[in-house]
Each structure stands twice: as C-alpha cells, then as structure tokens.
Design an enzyme around this catalytic site. Sequence first.
Site, mmCIF file in Angstrom:
data_model
loop_
_atom_site.group_PDB
_atom_site.id
_atom_site.type_symbol
_atom_site.label_atom_id
_atom_site.label_comp_id
_atom_site.label_asym_id
_atom_site.label_seq_id
_atom_site.Cartn_x
_atom_site.Cartn_y
_atom_site.Cartn_z
ATOM 1 N N ASP B 11 0.872 -1.172 0.000
ATOM 2 C CA ASP B 11 0.000 0.000 0.000
ATOM 3 C C ASP B 11 0.906 1.218 0.000
ATOM 4 O O ASP B 11 1.615 1.470 0.975
ATOM 5 C CB ASP B 11 -0.898 0.010 1.244
ATOM 6 C CG ASP B 11 -1.927 -1.105 1.195
ATOM 7 O OD1 ASP B 11 -2.720 -1.137 0.252
ATOM 8 O OD2 ASP B 11 -1.913 -1.958 2.100
ATOM 9 N N ASP B 130 -14.193 -3.913 -2.826
ATOM 10 C CA ASP B 130 -14.145 -3.750 -1.367
ATOM 11 C C ASP B 130 -15.561 -3.947 -0.850
ATOM 12 O O ASP B 130 -16.474 -3.225 -1.264
ATOM 13 C CB ASP B 130 -13.668 -2.337 -1.000
ATOM 14 C CG ASP B 130 -12.231 -2.076 -1.453
ATOM 15 O OD1 ASP B 130 -11.487 -3.058 -1.671
ATOM 16 O OD2 ASP B 130 -11.861 -0.897 -1.583
#
Lengths: 210, 251
Positions: B11, B130
């Site tokens: 990330d 998500d």
Amino acid sequence: MIALVDYGAGNLTSVRKALAAIDAAVFTPDRPGALEAARAVIVPGVGHFAATRPLDEGWRAAMHAGLAAGRPLLGICVGLQWFFDGSAEEPGLPGLGLFPGVCTRLGTGTPPALKVPHVGWNSLTLPRASRLFDGVANDAQVYFTHSYAAPVVTDTVAICEYGVPFSAAVERGLVSAVQFHPEKSGDVGLRVLKNWVQGLTDQRTTAGAR
Amino acid sequence: MLSKRIIACLDVRDGRVVKGVNFEGLREAGDPAALARRYNVEGIDEIVILDVTATLEARQARAQTIRAVAQEIFLPLAVGGGIRTEDDAAAAIEAGADKVSLNTAALQQPALITTLAQRYGSQAVVVAIDAKREGGHFGVYVRSGSTGTARDAVDWAREAADRGAGEILLTSIDKDGTRSGFDCEMTAAVSTAVPIPVIASGGAGTFEHFAEVFTTGCADAALAASIFHFNEHSVVALKQFLAARGVPVRL
C-alpha cells in the site's frame, strides 16, 4: 542483437528487462526486413490471438526466410500459440504453422469446473532433455496466464496440466517457444531465457537444421 | 498442479509503503523497492502495488514507484489505486505493471473493463471489490471503503467477469487490518459464483488464516500486507505450513 518483435500486443517492458538481466542485447525491428540484422528473433505476446493480426505476410515470410538462413525463433505465450496452425480464439487467422494443431480453450472439459484464465504458478513435466530446460528440475514451477493452450506434440519439451495436458514449451531445431512467462517466473524463468540465449551460439554451427 | 498464490500487497502513498487498520491510521512500513526485493528472495508469488491515496498529481510518482519495484522482481506485478482511464492503465503497464486493478472506475464506467480487456487481454485486468457485510449480503464500497454503493459483491463480481475481468481482488472491509482472519464466507460466495480466479484480501494474521481461506474460502490466491512487511512472518515458513496442510504452493 536479438530482435524483439513489437506488434502492439501489450507490453514488452518485462521481456526487455529480463533479457537485460541476462546481458542479451535486443532491438525492436520496425519492419520485416529489419529481421535480417538480427541473430535471433523473439515473438512475445500476451492477450488475445487476434493481436497477432499485424504479423502479416511480410513478417511471416521474413521469419520463414530467417529460419532457412539459420536465425532462431523464440515464441512467448501468444507467440507460442502463433507458432501452431491457429487458435480457436480467432478462427480464420492462421498461425505460422511451425507446429501442428490448433490452440483450444482451457476449462471446457469435464468437471470440476476450472477457473479460466489459468493464472498462476504451475508445475512442468519435462518428457525429455532439451536445450531450454537444461538444469531445470522436473516439477519446477513457472508463471502462466492464458485462456487458450496448444496441444502436446512430438516437439513438446515441457508439459503442463490444467484440466488437460498442454504444451508448456516446444523445441525443434531453431524454433523454441514457451506458453508461460519466463520473464515473470523468477529464477527458473531467467534460466530458461539464458539457456535459449546460450543456445544461439551453438545453433549457428548447425544453421538450417530442422 | 496449479499452486495457490501468496501475494504481497504494497500500500503506497507518496512513494512509501504504508499500511493501516480499516483503511485509516496509516503507519509507515518502508521503501517499496526494498520490500519487493526482499519478497522476491523469500519466494512471494506476486506483488500488488495499491496507491491508497492516489490523486491526479500522484500519477507521475506512481510510475516511478512501479518502475522501481519492477526493476527488482521477475514476478507478476499488479497495480491499482486511482486507475480511472485507459491512459492511466496504459501508463501503469508501460511502467512495468502486468495487470491493472480497477475499483471505483470499474463501478462508475464498467465499459472500461471491456476496453482494457480488449486492448491488453483479460489477464491484465483485475477488478478490485471492497465489500462489507450488510445483513444477509455483502455490500460493495468505493473510495477506500468510505462510500457505499447499491451493489452486491457477488452480483458485481459476476458482471465484472462477464465484461472481461481476468481476476477479482476481493477485500473485506470488516476484516482489513484486523488480523482476525479472512472473511471466508464472503470469499467462497464470490469465488464459487465466478469463472475467474479470486484473490482474497483483508484479515490475514496467522498461517492458519491462509489455510482456511484456501480451503473453506475457495480462494485462488491470498493477499496480505502488514504480516509480511514487519518481518513477523516469512513467506517461506507460510508456504511450508500450507504444503504440510495439503495446500498446493510454490516452494
């Protein structure tokens, strides 16, 4: 120099990087005639068989002429498929016809249903010794990502199984090809590329052998 | 036999690797290229760069990060975060990505999935979903999990596959960063509904969690970030554990 044929089928960055890592110099030919300057030719590819359409008669003739003159060929992924007669993915678009048979879609056989594309690391079975897999262990794993595959033929030197056995690599005389991505297959992949590049020197002495 | 893939997720924000809990409170974990180099040696199967706070201005920085990571590894590399247009995808692929991961953009303009699949092949197009448990189903969220949509994760995954996606990257917002295990029920619901591979993400904390998601979760690949970044668990040890449990892995 090795000619890396760019026919617009995706990205050559990784292949270039892998060849640089093993000190093999490459150039991108802008027309079929430029292949004459090459010691060997790589046909990379990723994606759809239809992407090989720009490899028209001019390119095909130049590659055939190259083989006759002793210039080795390496196909990667769709490049391997293109070396066969064609693919069910784009019927009517012929391959180079160096190996017999047509590529077919994976996962269409009997259950259990398989996820397609076939993505990930799968193991190789090496039915016989070959230049490409010199020093590579039977059962070594390499990275695949494809939905169509070529049949197992006499010249298959690595078999992979995903529902059905298919040609993970073929090798005959001056022609080699791999369905997996050696540039994405870690040390094993680099070894295969290195074996091919080293083989170029040996092949020069047996030019034209088929 | 096809191995189950262990994927390390970087990330990235402003060129640095960060990892948060439930997408918030990001803490720093290091240089993406250095981490990629370590993972390459340890036997990771694939690397995903997610630019968690990608903005228009971040595009240039993203290409540099991709190039730096791609330089270190001869492994598949996927890039996501802020890929909204065909040009964004092309820039990522040119910089060395093998796959692009679409999230918000895919929901807003699903035709982009098909456009990219036609240009680069399905294998280059990952649709990231998500999702969060909502009553009896799994609701899809966008914008780093902050905005709900009217979509159901299973339905959206099916549509994405129909439109040409080659893989689904499914993140459980409930589990992300908690280290309490993957949402195996949600992963199985999506994985058994689509004909393409599903990467499970969110919740990895122990080796047992990976074994669970590969068996009861029906995942084709599992992604984790923090448990690898801080050297808490080695990739090799994880794979040896999985192999002993009968899960096919690349050792």
